[in-house]
Design an enzyme around this catalytic site. Sequence first.
Site, PDB file in Angstrom:
ATOM      1  N   HIS A  12     -25.651  22.727   2.365  1.00  0.00           N
ATOM      2  CA  HIS A  12     -25.782  23.263   1.003  1.00  0.00           C
ATOM      3  C   HIS A  12     -24.741  24.354   0.801  1.00  0.00           C
ATOM      4  CE1 HIS A  12     -27.553  24.550  -2.747  1.00  0.00           C
ATOM      5  NE2 HIS A  12     -27.463  25.803  -2.312  1.00  0.00           N
ATOM      6  N   VAL A  52      -5.668 -11.130 -25.154  1.00  0.00           N
ATOM      7  CA  VAL A  52      -4.304 -10.972 -25.689  1.00  0.00           C
ATOM      8  C   VAL A  52      -3.693 -12.364 -25.806  1.00  0.00           C
ATOM      9  CG1 VAL A  52      -2.014 -10.004 -25.237  1.00  0.00           C
ATOM     10  CG2 VAL A  52      -4.058  -8.720 -24.584  1.00  0.00           C
ATOM     11  N   CYS A  77       0.822  -1.207   0.000  1.00  0.00           N
ATOM     12  CA  CYS A  77       0.000   0.000   0.000  1.00  0.00           C
ATOM     13  C   CYS A  77       0.858   1.259   0.000  1.00  0.00           C
ATOM     14  CB  CYS A  77      -0.925  -0.029   1.216  1.00  0.00           C
ATOM     15  SG  CYS A  77      -1.933   1.431   1.373  1.00  0.00           S
TER      16      CYS A  77
HETATM   17  C1  LIG Z   1      -1.057  -0.404  -7.613  1.00  0.00           C
HETATM   18  C2  LIG Z   1      -1.918  -0.671  -6.402  1.00  0.00           C
HETATM   19  C3  LIG Z   1      -2.802   0.301  -5.969  1.00  0.00           C
HETATM   20  C4  LIG Z   1      -3.617   0.056  -4.862  1.00  0.00           C
HETATM   21  N1  LIG Z   1      -4.482   1.029  -4.441  1.00  0.00           N
HETATM   22  C5  LIG Z   1      -5.276   0.811  -3.357  1.00  0.00           C
HETATM   23  C6  LIG Z   1      -6.164   1.810  -2.886  1.00  0.00           C
HETATM   24  O1  LIG Z   1      -6.252   2.907  -3.441  1.00  0.00           O
HETATM   25  N2  LIG Z   1      -6.943   1.522  -1.806  1.00  0.00           N
HETATM   26  C7  LIG Z   1      -6.883   0.311  -1.170  1.00  0.00           C
HETATM   27  O2  LIG Z   1      -7.611   0.093  -0.196  1.00  0.00           O
HETATM   28  N3  LIG Z   1      -6.034  -0.658  -1.591  1.00  0.00           N
HETATM   29  C8  LIG Z   1      -5.227  -0.429  -2.663  1.00  0.00           C
HETATM   30  N4  LIG Z   1      -4.356  -1.409  -3.069  1.00  0.00           N
HETATM   31  C9  LIG Z   1      -4.325  -2.685  -2.325  1.00  0.00           C
HETATM   32  C10 LIG Z   1      -3.511  -2.550  -1.044  1.00  0.00           C
HETATM   33  O3  LIG Z   1      -2.204  -2.149  -1.366  1.00  0.00           O
HETATM   34  C11 LIG Z   1      -3.492  -3.873  -0.309  1.00  0.00           C
HETATM   35  O4  LIG Z   1      -4.816  -4.310  -0.103  1.00  0.00           O
HETATM   36  C12 LIG Z   1      -2.797  -3.745   1.046  1.00  0.00           C
HETATM   37  O5  LIG Z   1      -1.471  -3.319   0.889  1.00  0.00           O
HETATM   38  C13 LIG Z   1      -2.827  -5.096   1.776  1.00  0.00           C
HETATM   39  O6  LIG Z   1      -2.166  -4.973   2.994  1.00  0.00           O
HETATM   40  P1  LIG Z   1      -1.460  -6.234   3.678  1.00  0.00           P
HETATM   41  O7  LIG Z   1      -0.950  -5.749   4.987  1.00  0.00           O
HETATM   42  O8  LIG Z   1      -2.355  -7.389   3.634  1.00  0.00           O
HETATM   43  O9  LIG Z   1      -0.238  -6.612   2.708  1.00  0.00           O
HETATM   44  P2  LIG Z   1       0.979  -5.790   2.083  1.00  0.00           P
HETATM   45  O10 LIG Z   1       0.703  -4.339   2.045  1.00  0.00           O
HETATM   46  O11 LIG Z   1       1.280  -6.461   0.782  1.00  0.00           O
HETATM   47  O12 LIG Z   1       2.153  -6.019   3.110  1.00  0.00           O
HETATM   48  C14 LIG Z   1       2.712  -7.264   3.321  1.00  0.00           C
HETATM   49  C15 LIG Z   1       4.101  -7.082   3.880  1.00  0.00           C
HETATM   50  O13 LIG Z   1       4.594  -8.342   4.325  1.00  0.00           O
HETATM   51  C16 LIG Z   1       5.979  -8.448   4.021  1.00  0.00           C
HETATM   52  N5  LIG Z   1       6.321  -9.863   4.008  1.00  0.00           N
HETATM   53  C17 LIG Z   1       5.884 -10.812   3.132  1.00  0.00           C
HETATM   54  N6  LIG Z   1       6.365 -12.025   3.484  1.00  0.00           N
HETATM   55  C18 LIG Z   1       7.113 -11.850   4.605  1.00  0.00           C
HETATM   56  C19 LIG Z   1       7.854 -12.726   5.455  1.00  0.00           C
HETATM   57  N7  LIG Z   1       7.919 -14.024   5.237  1.00  0.00           N
HETATM   58  N8  LIG Z   1       8.502 -12.205   6.527  1.00  0.00           N
HETATM   59  C20 LIG Z   1       8.443 -10.867   6.778  1.00  0.00           C
HETATM   60  N9  LIG Z   1       7.761  -9.994   6.006  1.00  0.00           N
HETATM   61  C21 LIG Z   1       7.093 -10.479   4.943  1.00  0.00           C
HETATM   62  C22 LIG Z   1       6.086  -7.749   2.674  1.00  0.00           C
HETATM   63  O14 LIG Z   1       7.423  -7.337   2.418  1.00  0.00           O
HETATM   64  C23 LIG Z   1       5.117  -6.575   2.858  1.00  0.00           C
HETATM   65  O15 LIG Z   1       5.772  -5.438   3.379  1.00  0.00           O
HETATM   66  C24 LIG Z   1      -3.508  -1.186  -4.170  1.00  0.00           C
HETATM   67  C25 LIG Z   1      -2.609  -2.162  -4.605  1.00  0.00           C
HETATM   68  C26 LIG Z   1      -1.814  -1.908  -5.698  1.00  0.00           C
HETATM   69  C27 LIG Z   1      -0.835  -2.968  -6.142  1.00  0.00           C
END
Ligand SMILES: Cc1cc2nc3c(=O)[nH]c(=O)nc-3n(C[C@H](O)[C@H](O)[C@H](O)COP(=O)(O)OP(=O)(O)OC[C@H]3O[C@@H](n4cnc5c(N)ncnc54)[C@H](O)[C@@H]3O)c2cc1C
Length: 425
Positions: A413, A225, A48
């Site tokens: 408004h 594609v 994120c």
């Molecule tokens: C281009 C893009 C735009 C987006 N825009 C939005 C938006 O506008 N609004 C929205 O709500 N969501 C958005 N998202 C989705 C959002 O980014 C994700 O839903 C969110 O980041 C999920 O959070 P998370 O904590 O589950 O995982 P992540 O943010 O993916 O974090 C997981 C972390 O775990 C770490 N990790 C993985 N494996 C290990 C391990 N074995 N040991 C230690 N660390 C580890 C990784 O390095 C990472 O830092 C977007 C995603 C993308 C790709």
Amino acid sequence: MINGQCSMEKVDLIIIGAGPGGYRAAEYAAKQGLKVVIFEGSEVGGTCLNVGCIPTKTYVHSATFAEARERMASVVPQLRQGVETILSHPNITLVRENASFATTPLLLERLRVGESCSGMGLGEAPIIIATGSETKWLPIKGKEDPRVVDSTGLLNLETQPKRLAIIGAGVIGMEFASVFNRFGTEVTVIEYLKECLPALDSDIAKRLRKYLEKGGITFKMKTAVEDIADIDADVVLMATGRKPRVQADFANAGIEFDERKGVTVDDHFKTTVNGIFAIGDVNGKQMLAHAAEMQAIHVVNQIIGKPDNIRFDIMPAAIFTQPEAACVGPTEDQLKAEGLAYECRKSFWRANGKALAMGETEGMLKLFVSPEDGAILGCHAYGAHSADIVQEVSVLMCKHTTIAELADMVHIHPTLSEILKSAVE
Ligand SMILES: Cc1cc2nc3c(=O)[nH]c(=O)nc-3n(C[C@H](O)[C@H](O)[C@H](O)COP(=O)(O)OP(=O)(O)OC[C@H]3O[C@@H](n4cnc5c(N)ncnc54)[C@H](O)[C@@H]3O)c2cc1C
């Protein structure tokens, strides 16, 4: 362990991954007095903050490609520093390493976390897996072509492409299409399905697509594609979705998971192993940053025995095209498919005073209500600041507000919120 030193004797909670799910769980748990160890193998902030929501929204709010890159280079580190500060809480130990599950669950330490952390007594503590997701690459012929990038690759481009082809008209594809079109890049979106943004009401999605088309984006719908070599563009964005980041070693702990669907969890994000939870993108339920954060709170609440009423069935979402789109609850097609009785109330940006004053007259809102008791079933919209309007609907839904009650609520408004009021009237 900070800078190679394990500093904590007793551990109440172990978290793997410091994205919105992981760092929010750590912050909340630490404030409740739990001693937390959180592992992060890369930069804190996760997808994120580093390569997702934040950099893309910096692009959305920049006038040129050069400005977007410059702003991204200052906004992202600033926010990352904010997460570093959160994780410097005295109850939190940040271990800058990847964590994995040891080969035998009989070992006292279930996590293999490097020599420096052995003897930390991690064996007893509950574990939250929050490892996130990664790009889902379709096995298209020629995908190794150097022109092909994923969303992270596109954000890393130093020069603005003249022609950008985007495979996939989902959220990521549509946001980048809108942004690069505005920067002056020639954009073509190629989509297998009939309509873009499948989670959005098809009527709203079609209107948004047609509007973006008028603005210069070429859409090739119902097109598969087959070979990247057939695509005439400088850069090809693979925007065909994300997949949960599961690790083979999860099986060492007996955790059930699927490469495509992610870690199996129940409605309270418990995995198939007692004391191990999986939150955020890795469980594949609702791949949104705010969903990950709320799942984090819910899991920590279970650990400390605090009841909550978080409504995971009411999950608003937004798509930051220009204008933006947003939704909460089912689409009209879903309501029909489920045979549910509903009324659809519509209103338009062009009939709203504030929208006219802002020069933002493109947009439509659909509010679905139950004809039996006036309950709000959902809302889908596109138009300037539609996410804020849908957020209001989502709060009303959490409070079981009927449209009769909504009609009695005063709206300022002139504001865009009156678009919702008009739908009711
Ligand atoms: C281009 C893009 C735009 C987006 N825009 C939005 C938006 O506008 N609004 C929205 O709500 N969501 C958005 N998202 C989705 C959002 O980014 C994700 O839903 C969110 O980041 C999920 O959070 P998370 O904590 O589950 O995982 P992540 O943010 O993916 O974090 C997981 C972390 O775990 C770490 N990790 C993985 N494996 C290990 C391990 N074995 N040991 C230690 N660390 C580890 C990784 O390095 C990472 O830092 C977007 C995603 C993308 C790709």
